[in-house]
Design a protein around this motif. Structure first.
Motif, short mmCIF file in Angstrom:
data_model
loop_
_atom_site.label_atom_id
_atom_site.label_comp_id
_atom_site.label_asym_id
_atom_site.label_seq_id
_atom_site.Cartn_x
_atom_site.Cartn_y
_atom_site.Cartn_z
N PRO A 36 0.83 -1.20 0.00
CA PRO A 36 0.00 0.00 0.00
C PRO A 36 0.87 1.25 0.00
N THR A 37 0.31 2.34 -0.45
CA THR A 37 1.06 3.59 -0.58
C THR A 37 1.68 4.02 0.74
N GLU A 38 0.95 3.89 1.84
CA GLU A 38 1.51 4.34 3.11
C GLU A 38 2.74 3.53 3.50
N ALA A 39 2.78 2.25 3.14
CA ALA A 39 3.96 1.43 3.43
C ALA A 39 5.14 1.87 2.58
N VAL A 40 4.89 2.20 1.32
CA VAL A 40 5.96 2.68 0.44
C VAL A 40 6.52 4.00 0.97
N GLY B 248 5.20 12.83 -4.09
CA GLY B 248 4.20 11.78 -4.17
C GLY B 248 4.44 10.79 -5.29
N VAL B 249 5.70 10.59 -5.67
CA VAL B 249 6.05 9.54 -6.64
C VAL B 249 6.35 8.28 -5.83
N HIS B 250 5.48 7.29 -5.92
CA HIS B 250 5.56 6.11 -5.06
C HIS B 250 5.86 4.87 -5.90
N PRO B 251 7.07 4.33 -5.82
CA PRO B 251 7.39 3.11 -6.57
C PRO B 251 6.42 1.98 -6.26
N PHE C 250 1.43 7.74 -9.07
CA PHE C 250 1.52 9.20 -8.98
C PHE C 250 0.12 9.78 -9.18
N GLN C 251 -0.31 10.58 -8.21
CA GLN C 251 -1.63 11.21 -8.25
C GLN C 251 -2.75 10.19 -8.50
N GLY C 252 -2.63 9.05 -7.83
CA GLY C 252 -3.67 8.03 -7.86
C GLY C 252 -3.64 7.09 -9.04
N ARG C 253 -2.64 7.21 -9.93
CA ARG C 253 -2.57 6.33 -11.11
C ARG C 253 -1.25 5.57 -11.13
N ALA D 27 9.23 6.28 -15.44
CA ALA D 27 9.80 7.42 -16.16
C ALA D 27 8.73 8.49 -16.38
N GLU D 28 7.50 8.05 -16.67
CA GLU D 28 6.42 9.01 -16.87
C GLU D 28 6.06 9.71 -15.57
N ALA D 29 6.01 8.97 -14.48
CA ALA D 29 5.68 9.56 -13.18
C ALA D 29 6.72 10.60 -12.79
N LEU D 30 7.98 10.27 -12.97
CA LEU D 30 9.04 11.22 -12.63
C LEU D 30 8.94 12.48 -13.48
#
Length: 498
Positions: free
Chosen positions: A95-99, A132-135, A166-169, A174-177
């Motif tokens: 989950p995002t919070e763990a990342v 908010g870039v989350h691998p 990134f932003q829920g998607r 590379a695109e997120a960065l």
């Protein structure tokens, strides 16, 4: 609303800081003292690399390949290969919070100054976290001798390879960065290895679950106090002098918290209790929950050590100009603390389940069977005894230790490991189930005080707790579906006590 800023400088991150960053999107900033430590350890790495000094993970391969020296021309290419070779995680994505917790914990470890990573890599991690870039990182794959798989996926993603949220998607990294206006990480000597050689998943998620346990303890004690009112318990169990006669860890604090909850209660009056001595699940709350409080404190201390210090191998000691191979990545001490925490929660789960059963017994509680207002053919809460029993059994199963006797890996070189991430994760699963047990005790006790007719004579804490429950769950005037009620209250238990 402006996001809170957490400063990592001379004062290290605390457990609560990681929760703020991971769950409430606080921004992380590095102060000058933290940057000084990072720069000093990096300067030593660059100096010793220039001298051609043998260093594990810098001029040699990793694990069993430590006996393989790297050619000068291969030093940087090797660092780029490390995240790829260690991206071997499997299973559903974290989950995002763990990342976010993992990222914050790794930055915290780097800022301790023992890593030797370059400043641009540290700042790249900070920038990605704040943007908010989350691998996308698979859940399973670490044995707790550094969370190599998870950090490998993180490093790979922030290099622009793999996927990120990134932003829920979910999209290519590379695109997120690019959308976040960030450059991929530019790895140099030591950087690839420096990113992965830490227990950041175990430590970061441990910070989140400690927050969860703290909320659970608050609500559980509120449920106990409300149950005391419903059962008409003897308050000699929380007598300060009795608890001081054998001051076992935590029991006096639990007693004090329950006495504060029950301030103003009619139970303090002479002969208010129905029995001289109550069942042990009522009478031994200070002792059992005191044990949990002690286990919680041990887990917190162990987690803070990992969060605020360097577990790197090799560790960079800039002041002594030394690079030392070591075993500081081993989390046996922290794992044992978390195993103890899980077992303490299981003891509390048994007591919670038994108090719920006692409250539904007309023989023991002297209330209508199953707390059914209509009685007769109506079931009341009878059927909730089944999920109650199932959850308690699952908690006992999860409390069994799993950190013993892991397989040796890496051609037998890595023949000791702690299984820390799974131990921490299974403790979180205990908490998740325990919330429902506490929710049931809250619901049953709220019904019990109504049936007993003591709502107006309750203490200050139970009055507040009763109001919170009744704001979510109406009285059980007749049989109805109850899963929704339990879910609502369990969600309340997951947060801070109102």
């Amino acid at each position: 609303m402006t996001a809170r800023i957490v400063l990592l400088d001379a004062k290290p991150l605390g457990v609560a800081d990681v929760a703020e960053i991971a769950r409430r999107n606080a921004r992380l900033m590095l102060g000058e003292e933290a940057m000084r430590r990072i720069r000093a350890s990096r300067a030593l790495i660059e100096h010793l690399t220039g001298l051609g000094k043998p260093m594990y993970g810098v001029t040699t391969g990793l694990g069993a390949c430590v006996d393989t020296p790297l050619a000068q021309a291969d030093l940087i290419a090797f660092q780029h290969s490390v995240p790829l070779s260690h991206s071997m995680g499997i299973g559903p994505a974290l989950p995002t919070e763990a990342v976010r917790a993992l990222m914050a914990a790794r930055i915290s470890g780097m800022a301790a100054g023992g890593t030797g990573t370059s400043e641009r890599v540290v700042m790249g991690l900070v920038a990605a976290l704040n943007a908010g870039v989350h691998p996308v990182i698979p859940t399973w794959g670490s044995i707790g001798a550094a969370d190599l798989a998870h950090l490998g996926h993180m490093a790979r993603s922030l290099r622009g390879d793999g996927e990120a949220e990134f932003q829920g998607r979910i999209m290519p990294s590379a695109e997120a960065l690019a959308l976040a206006g960030l450059e991929p990480l530019d790895l140099r000597e030591k950087d690839g290895h420096a990113i992965i050689v830490a227990n950041s998943l175990s430590t970061g998620t441990g910070c989140l679950y400690l927050e969860d346990v703290a909320h659970l303890i608050d609500w559980a004690l509120a449920a106990v106090a409300l149950n005391y009112e419903a059962f008409r318990s003897s308050l000699t169990a929380i007598d300060e002098q009795a608890l001081a006669a054998r001051p076992a860890f935590g029991q006096r604090e639990i007693g004090a918290r329950l006495r504060a909850e029950l301030a103003g209660s009619g139970l303090w009056q002479d002969k208010a209790a129905r029995r001289l001595q109550d069942p042990l699940s009522y009478r031994c709350v200070p002792q059992v929950w005191g044990g949990l409080l002690n286990a919680f404190e041990q887990a917190r201390l162990a987690t803070e050590i990992e969060l605020t210090h360097s577990g790197d191998n090799p560790v960079i000691l800039a002041e002594g100009e030394r690079v030392i191979s070591n075993g500081n990545f081993d989390l046996t001490a922290m794992t044992l603390a978390w195993e103890q925490l899980g077992q303490a929660l299981a003891h509390c789960a048994v007591g919670t389940a038994n108090r719920c059963m006692k409250l539904m017994s007309p023989t023991t509680a002297e209330l209508p069977r199953f707390l059914s207002a209509k009685g007769g053919s109506r079931q009341g809460y009878a059927e909730l005894q089944k999920p109650l029993s199932a959850l308690e059994a699952e908690i006992r199963h999860l409390a069994n230790p799993m950190s013993l006797s892991p397989l040796a890996v890496s051609d037998g070189i890595e023949d000791q490991s702690s299984m820390a991430p799974r131990v921490v994760a299974k403790t979180a699963e205990i908490v998740e189930r325990m919330r429902y047990l506490v929710a049931m005790e809250l619901i049953f006790a709220a019904t019990g005080v109504e049936l007993r007719g003591v709502v107006d004579t309750m203490g200050e804490g139970p009055q507040r707790t009763f109001a919170a429950v009744r704001a979510l769950v109406s009285p059980l005037d007749d049989d109805r579906e109850m899963s929704t009620d339990m879910t609502r209250v369990a969600r309340m238990v997951a947060g801070p006590r109102c």
